[in-house]
Every structure is written in structure tokens, then in C-alpha cells.
Motif scaffolding. Structure first.
Motif, short mmCIF file in Angstrom:
data_model
loop_
_atom_site.label_atom_id
_atom_site.label_comp_id
_atom_site.label_asym_id
_atom_site.label_seq_id
_atom_site.Cartn_x
_atom_site.Cartn_y
_atom_site.Cartn_z
N LEU A 1 -1.76 14.77 18.38
CA LEU A 1 -0.88 15.26 17.51
C LEU A 1 -0.23 14.04 16.32
CD1 LEU A 1 1.02 17.33 16.33
CD2 LEU A 1 2.73 16.75 18.07
N LEU A 2 -0.09 12.93 16.98
CA LEU A 2 0.07 11.62 16.21
C LEU A 2 -1.05 11.48 14.91
CD1 LEU A 2 1.63 9.55 18.85
CD2 LEU A 2 2.81 10.47 17.17
N VAL A 3 -1.98 11.72 15.63
CA VAL A 3 -3.39 11.22 14.78
C VAL A 3 -3.36 12.26 13.69
CG1 VAL A 3 -6.01 11.09 14.57
CG2 VAL A 3 -4.59 9.90 16.26
N VAL B 1 -10.29 6.44 17.55
CA VAL B 1 -9.30 7.13 16.36
C VAL B 1 -10.45 7.28 15.17
CG1 VAL B 1 -7.55 7.03 14.94
CG2 VAL B 1 -7.24 6.39 17.36
N ASP B 2 -10.64 8.28 14.67
CA ASP B 2 -11.30 8.61 13.42
C ASP B 2 -10.77 9.08 12.34
OD1 ASP B 2 -13.65 8.53 11.89
OD2 ASP B 2 -14.63 10.53 12.78
N LEU C 1 0.95 -1.18 -0.12
CA LEU C 1 -0.11 -0.20 -0.05
C LEU C 1 0.95 1.27 -0.06
CD1 LEU C 1 -2.89 1.27 0.12
CD2 LEU C 1 -2.86 1.06 2.61
N GLY C 2 1.95 1.06 0.63
CA GLY C 2 2.70 2.37 0.79
C GLY C 2 2.34 3.23 1.67
N GLY C 3 2.40 2.61 3.01
CA GLY C 3 1.92 3.35 4.19
C GLY C 3 0.36 3.36 4.31
N ARG C 4 -0.20 4.58 4.91
CA ARG C 4 -1.74 4.62 5.06
C ARG C 4 -2.20 3.61 6.08
NH1 ARG C 4 -3.59 7.92 0.60
NH2 ARG C 4 -1.68 8.12 -0.89
N THR C 5 -1.29 3.07 6.93
CA THR C 5 -1.59 1.92 7.86
C THR C 5 -1.58 2.49 9.35
OG1 THR C 5 -0.49 0.36 6.29
CG2 THR C 5 -0.72 -0.36 8.61
N LEU C 6 -2.90 2.11 9.93
CA LEU C 6 -2.88 1.95 11.27
C LEU C 6 -2.86 0.52 11.85
CD1 LEU C 6 -4.04 3.65 13.70
CD2 LEU C 6 -6.20 2.50 13.33
N GLY C 7 -1.66 0.45 12.75
CA GLY C 7 -1.03 -0.71 13.26
C GLY C 7 -1.69 -0.91 14.91
N LEU C 8 -2.69 -1.73 15.32
CA LEU C 8 -3.04 -1.93 16.68
C LEU C 8 -2.47 -3.30 17.15
CD1 LEU C 8 -6.84 -1.43 15.72
CD2 LEU C 8 -5.37 0.20 16.29
N PHE C 9 -1.82 -3.06 18.13
CA PHE C 9 -0.72 -3.97 18.75
C PHE C 9 -1.33 -4.36 20.11
CE2 PHE C 9 1.36 -2.53 15.30
CZ PHE C 9 2.06 -3.49 14.67
#
Length: 665
Positions: free
Chosen positions: A529-531, A552-553, A490-498
Motif C-alpha cells: 500500500l505504501l509503494v 521495490v519497482d 526536487l520537491g518529493g519523489r524521494t525513496l529514502g533507504l536507511f
């Protein structure tokens, strides 16, 4: 949903409504609420939803219905006392006892004196700014203070409810911001509050929230946990020390010294005891400490006596009495070792300074909710995650309602619409809005309103079934390679939930080392700020832990891949979950199925729900835990708790879809 709520008001049956993102559920429950004769209470779990209701939904709705009703409906926010500036506490903010002064060094303070003095100077400046703000504010509401202050500063100028002497005894009673908020709430048509205050209201005999006929609980999947937190109590050496110092001017020196010695004994007991749930009774050292505290606090309370109108300083006396009283009740509760309570020791994960506490909480709050939540009002509980495994029974039981063996409520928009139309035509049709259960508890019905989103067209649920079952904590090597493949496609655009900070950290280091993509890691900066940076930088990834799983929206093409490293079962060392599972096992059931699986289902559904936030969103939810496909029984239950994405276990299908999305961005 609106028709079902109207029918529930007429039939006095309680209602559970599953309503996902984009359904307009807030307007769906606010519209019928305005037809109720008398105040309506709306309870939320998050400040974000509270702000949405107060700043956007209610003003728009009030404007729209004013011509119809012939008047403009009013609304007010009701929060706990500690959310408001206390003028009595503000007056004494620079004259507190040593443990509360601006220059006191707590156990966790930095070792370097110069650095700590700098912290104290910063705190003093914040107190001065609060004193200036007190002359300007009309509400005293902390949320209206911009820029804000940290918790340590706010604690100096706010008053917990248990320490308040009441408006009649307080010299600032006529100017009290908290009392003014309660007056506004009693006069409003719609009262917006939060789950924590709702829980306190139930525990206090329901005299805080104004009387009402309709209670709407939004984000209802959070309610049981908030009630558990409100019912929880703890003992710490710092708390005992503070109570002894507060009470010292009111009791004999020997009694105050006895309390301090009991606090020292508690510190020793906590140092010796291992962290985690206490199974076979209190360890001897902790039992001895609680026994000393019980005797010392009983004596102190007797000496302090009642708060009288002619007391020279009723505020400080009430603060001392409240602190000592809380410790006394908690010590007695721990010594009782009742079957309905769970006790555990909290300690820092690594050796060294840090918070140590002896904690006690109820094993279950379902009985409390059954007794206090539903009486003399109609309750509507709504959330995007109520129908776990496609049924409402699990959440219903957690909320103190009886289970039901009836068929599940409709899940498609068309079926839901047909059900609500039927309900409107036939108020006595018990199955019109879903399940009904009246035996063994309050009558209730349920409704799944479906979703405006076409999940099967907009999203893919990909389970990496070829990966080995996750074992050790952290990110397994093969799961890391899978993550790299997906993120790279995808080249980024990723939300990683760990599932752990360690796994999130390992994932961030891996992607940073093997790609040029910017990786934002929770904890590096403030979450808002991160979001914001994640939303603005389309090539970035945002990795984090449980607080990212809900709330997170990020609609649009900034988030087109949600990666979940493993099924979010509670950790074996989570005391309450472990105790509840053990209780089910002891009764002949399966604690894993009854406790751990529903917790994982809610968390998983909340996490997967981060992907599709608007009609134009597209993307992939990738679960790197093969058990979602291979586990018999609970795998299917968890999948049925998720939005109806198009499902696959083939990596090439998911990677191909991500590459096509990358090509169109």
C-alpha cells in the motif's frame, strides 16, 4: 546471454551472468531452456519474480515457440508443502492440543482477555473460510487464496514437510494438494521453484525437485543466505512445550514432564544469557538445558517408535515424532560445539515479553553448495549484482565455486554482444563468455551482459564527501540537513533507504516538520500500500529500511531521488557475519574485507538499482556517507559494484540537477 547458456549446456561448464534491469534476462534464460531434453528448473528468491515468470514470461514464450517446436511447452510451480492446504490437518484444525487451539493465549497475547477473545474469534472465522475454500480450490495453493489469511490461521491447516507421514500412510494421500503439485512438476518442461525449497532439496539428498539437466538460479545473490537459513536450527521454550504436549499421549507421563522441565531450564538459561553470538562455549545454564533436552528427547523418540500402517492416528504420531526429533538433533548439535557452526541467543531489544531463542547455523555454506549444487546438472546463476568490484570472484566463492584470477568479463553492451557472438561461433573458446576456472572445483565462466540503460546520461551518483564519517546510530544532524536540501530541491519523489528504523523515523519526522511534503514511513501501513501511494503521489517521499532496498519497482518520474543514509555494512552484532569475519581474521586475512565489504556491495547495488527502472527514467542516487569517496580500498570497490552513473561529490551539481528535474515535471 542466450548463446552463453547454450554453450555452457554443451561444455557442461557452469555460468554466472550479471544482467541488470531491462536486459530481458528471464527471456534470455527461458529461451535456451526450452531446447533442453528433459525438465529445466528455475529457482527464484522472491514471489514477485516467480509470479512474473508464471503469469507473463512463460505463457508468452510458450505461445511464441509452439509453431517452432510443434507443441506447447508446459510449466509448473513447485513450492514447499507448507504452502499447500493439508486436508488431514484441516480435519483436525478445531481439535488440536491446547497450545494450538483457537482460544489458547500465547506468551505474546494481549493482556486484555476481551481483546484476545476477539482475536480468537477472528481466527475462527478464517478457519471456517479455509474449510469452505477447501471444497472449491483445485490446487490448495495459499497464494491463490484471495483475500488471504494470516500466518496463524494458515498454520492450523498446513503441514510442514517434516511432520508429513507421506501420501501412502495419510488417509487423504490420494487427494493431497502438495503431492499433486509434485506430480505436475515431474510432468512439466519447466519447473519454477524458490531458493528455500532448492536449499531443502540439497539438504535432503535432492529427491524433492525433479531430476533435471539445467538449473537456472535467478536472484542468485540471495542463494547463500537462503541455504544458511535452511541449515539453521533453534530451540525455544515454546517449541519444547509444544513437542512435549504432542508427545504426551505416546509416552509415559514422567517422560513428558521431564521434557517440560527441560523447557523451563531453557527459558531460565535464555533469560540469564546476553543476546548475541556465543563465543566461549555454551553458558552453563544453557548447556544444562541442552543436556536435559538431549536425554529427554532420546527417550521420547525411542518410546514413540516408527510410524506403522496400522497406527490409529499416523498423522499426529508423525507430528509428535518430527517435533521431538528436531529438538533432539538441535540439542545434540549445540552440545557438539563444532567449529563449523555458530551459535547465538536471540532476545527482544527491549525488556519484556517477546521471542527468545537459542540458534545454531553453519559458519559457511560454500562447501555444502560445492558438494550438492553442481553435481549432474549445469547451473546458470544470474542476478543484477554478481560482479562485485567489477569481478565475479567474490560471489563465485560464496556459491561454492573456485576463484579466478582471469580478467573480468565485459561490462559494456557492445563487448558483451561481441563475446556472445564469439561463443556461438566457437564452442571451445573458453574465454568467450568471461572468466573460466577449473582447478579446485567445478569449471565456470562468467558474463556481464551490460545494460540497455545509459546510466551516465540517465543518473548521477552523488556522494556527500563533505559530511563527517557517520558514528552513532540514527540520522546525524548534518546528514539530516543534507537530506532536507536534496528533497527540497526536487520537491518529493524521494525513496529514502536507511540503515536502521531509528534513522528512518528521524528522517521522516525531520522532513515532516520542515516541509509540507507527505512522508510515507515503512511500518505505518502495509508495504504494498505504501509503494502504491508513493507511485501515485508525485510529491511524496517513502522512507524505510532493508526490505525497501530490493524488490521495490517504481519506474517513471515518481522516484527521481534515492537517498542512502550510510554504507550498509552488517551490524557488528549480526552473529553470522561477525563469526565469518572472525574466522577470516584468525586465518590471517581481513574479515572486514572478505565478509563485510561484499555484503555492503550487494546491498548498496540493490539500493542504487531502485533509481533507473526504464529507458526514460532520470534522477540522482545520493549517498550521505563520505566513506564511499574517502575510504581507501573498499570505497573504490563499492563504487565499482554500482551501475556506471555519472559521479560527483559536489552538492551544487546534484542540487542543480534535481532542480532541473523538478522544473520539467
Amino acid at each position: 546471454m542466450t548463446a552463453a547458456i547454450a554453450e555452457s549446456l554443451e561444455s557442461r561448464e557452469h555460468l554466472l551472468v550479471q544482467a541488470g534491469t531491462g536486459t530481458g534476462k528471464s527471456l534470455g534464460y527461458l529461451a535456451p531452456a526450452l531446447t533442453v531434453d528433459g525438465p529445466v528448473v528455475i529457482s527464484t528468491a522472491t514471489l514477485a519474480l516467480q509470479s512474473q515468470l508464471v503469469d507473463h514470461d512463460l505463457p508468452r514464450l510458450a505461445d511464441a515457440v509452439e509453431p517452432v517446436l510443434g507443441r506447447r511447452p508446459t510449466f509448473a510451480v513447485l513450492k514447499g508443502r507448507h504452502h499447500y492446504l493439508c486436508l488431514a490437518r484441516l480435519e483436525n484444525s478445531a481439535e488440536e492440543e491446547p497450545e494450538d487451539t483457537l482460544f489458547d493465549t500465547p506468551a505474546s497475547a494481549p493482556a486484555a482477555p476481551v481483546k484476545w477473545l476477539g482475536e480468537a474469534g477472528r481466527l475462527g472465522k478464517q478457519i471456517l473460510r479455509l474449510q469452505e475454500w477447501a471444497m472449491e480450490t483445485a490446487t490448495g495453493d495459499r497464494d491463490e487464496l484471495d483475500p488471504g489469511v494470516d500466518d496463524q490461521a494458515w498454520k492450523q491447516v498446513s503441514m510442514p514437510a517434516r511432520e508429513c507421514v507421506g501420501a501412502q500412510r495419510c488417509p487423504y494421500g490420494t487427494e493431497c494438494f502438495a503431492e499433486a503439485s509434485r506430480v505436475r512438476a515431474r510432468e512439466a518442461d519447466v519447473v519454477i521453484t524458490n531458493h528455500s525449497l532448492l536449499a531443502v532439496d540439497m539438504l535432503a539428498g535432492r529427491h524433492i525437485v525433479p531430476p533435471h539437466k539445467l538449473l537456472v538460479i535467478d536472484e542468485a545473490h540471495e542463494l547463500a543466505d537462503r541455504v544458511s537459513s535452511a541449515s539453521q536450527a533453534e530451540l525455544t521454550p515454546e517449541l519444547v512445550d509444544r513437542a512435549a504436549r504432542r508427545a504426551r499421549p505416546l509416552i509415559e507421563p514422567e517422560l513428558a514432564e521431564t521434557m517440560l522441565e527441560a523447557g523451563d531450564a531453557l527459558a531460565v538459561g535464555l533469560a540469564e544469557a546476553p543476546a548475541g553470538r556465543i563465543v566461549a562455549g555454551l553458558p552453563d545454564a544453557l548447556r544444562e538445558a541442552c543436556t536435559l533436552l538431549d536425554a529427554a528427547t532420546r527417550g521420547a523418540l525411542e518410546k514413540i517408535g516408527d510410524i506403522k500402517a496400522d497406527d490409529p492416528d499416523p498423522v499426529r504420531k508423525q507430528q509428535a515424532k518430527a517435533l521431538v526429533g528436531d529438538i533432539s538433533k538441535t540439542a545434540q548439535r549445540l552440545l557438539e560445539e563444532a567449529d563449523h557452526d555458530v551459535a547465538w541467543v536471540e532476545k527482544p531489544e527491549r525488556p519484556g515479553p517477546g521471542r527468545r531463542a537459542l540458534v545454531v547455523a553453519p559458519l559457511s555454506v560454500a562447501g555444502l553448495l560445492a558438494t550438492h549444487l553442481y553435481d549432474e546438472r549445469t547451473v546458470v546463476a544470474t542476478s543484477a549484482t554478481l560482479a562485485l568490484g567489477g569481478r565475479f570472484d567474490t560471489v563465485a566463492r560464496a556459491l561454492g565455486l573456485p576463484g579466478s584470477d582471469a580478467a573480468p568479463a565485459p561490462r559494456t553492451p557492445a563487448a558483451a554482444a561481441a563475446a556472445t557472438k564469439s561463443a556461438a561461433r566457437s564452442p571451445n573458446l573458453s574465454t568467450a563468455a568471461g572468466e573460466v576456472a577449473e582447478i579446485g572445483g567445478p569449471g565456470w565462466r562468467s558474463l556481464d551482459v551490460g545494460s540497455p540503460f545509459e546510466y551516465a546520461r540517465q543518473g548521477i551518483l552523488y556522494v556527500a564527501a563533505h559530511l563527517p564519517r557517520p558514528a552513532a546510530s540514527g540520522l546525524p544532524a548534518q546528514a539530516g540537513e543534507e537530506l532536507l536540501t536534496l528533497v527540497g530541491a526536487l520537491g518529493g519523489r524521494t525513496l529514502g533507504l536507511f540503515s536502521s528504523r531509528r534513522a528512518a523515523q528521524q528522517a521522516a519526522e525531520l522532513v515532516r516538520a520542515r516541509t509540507d511534503l507527505p512522508v510515507l514511513l515503512q511500518g505505518d501501513e502495509s508495504l504494498p500500500l505504501l509503494v502504491r501511494r508513493f507511485r501515485e503521489d508525485k510529491s511524496s517521499c517513502l522512507f524505510g529500511v532493508m526490505s525497501l532496498w530490493q524488490g521495490v519497482d517504481v519506474p517513471g518520474d515518481a522516484c527521481q531521488l534515492v537517498v542512502i543514509d550510510r554504507l550498509p555494512f552488517p551490524r557488528p552484532d549480526e552473529p553470522l557475519a561477525a563469526a565469518r569475519a572472525a574466522a577470516v581474521d584468525a586465518s590471517g586475512g581481513s574479515g572486514f574485507a572478505a565478509v563485510s565489504v561484499p555484503i555492503a556491495a550487494i546491498r548498496l547495488a540493490q539500493g542504487a538499482g531502485r533509481l533507473i527502472r526504464s529507458h526514460g527514467d532520470k534522477g540522482v542516487v545520493a549517498v550521505l556517507d563520505s566513506r564511499l569517496e574517502t575510504a581507501r580500498g573498499y570505497g573504490a570497490f563499492l563504487r565499482n559494484s554500482l551501475p556506471p552513473f555519472w559521479y560527483t561529490t559536489k552538492q551544487d551539481v546534484a542540487v542543480g540537477a534535481l532542480k532541473r528535474l523538478a522544473a520539467t515535471n
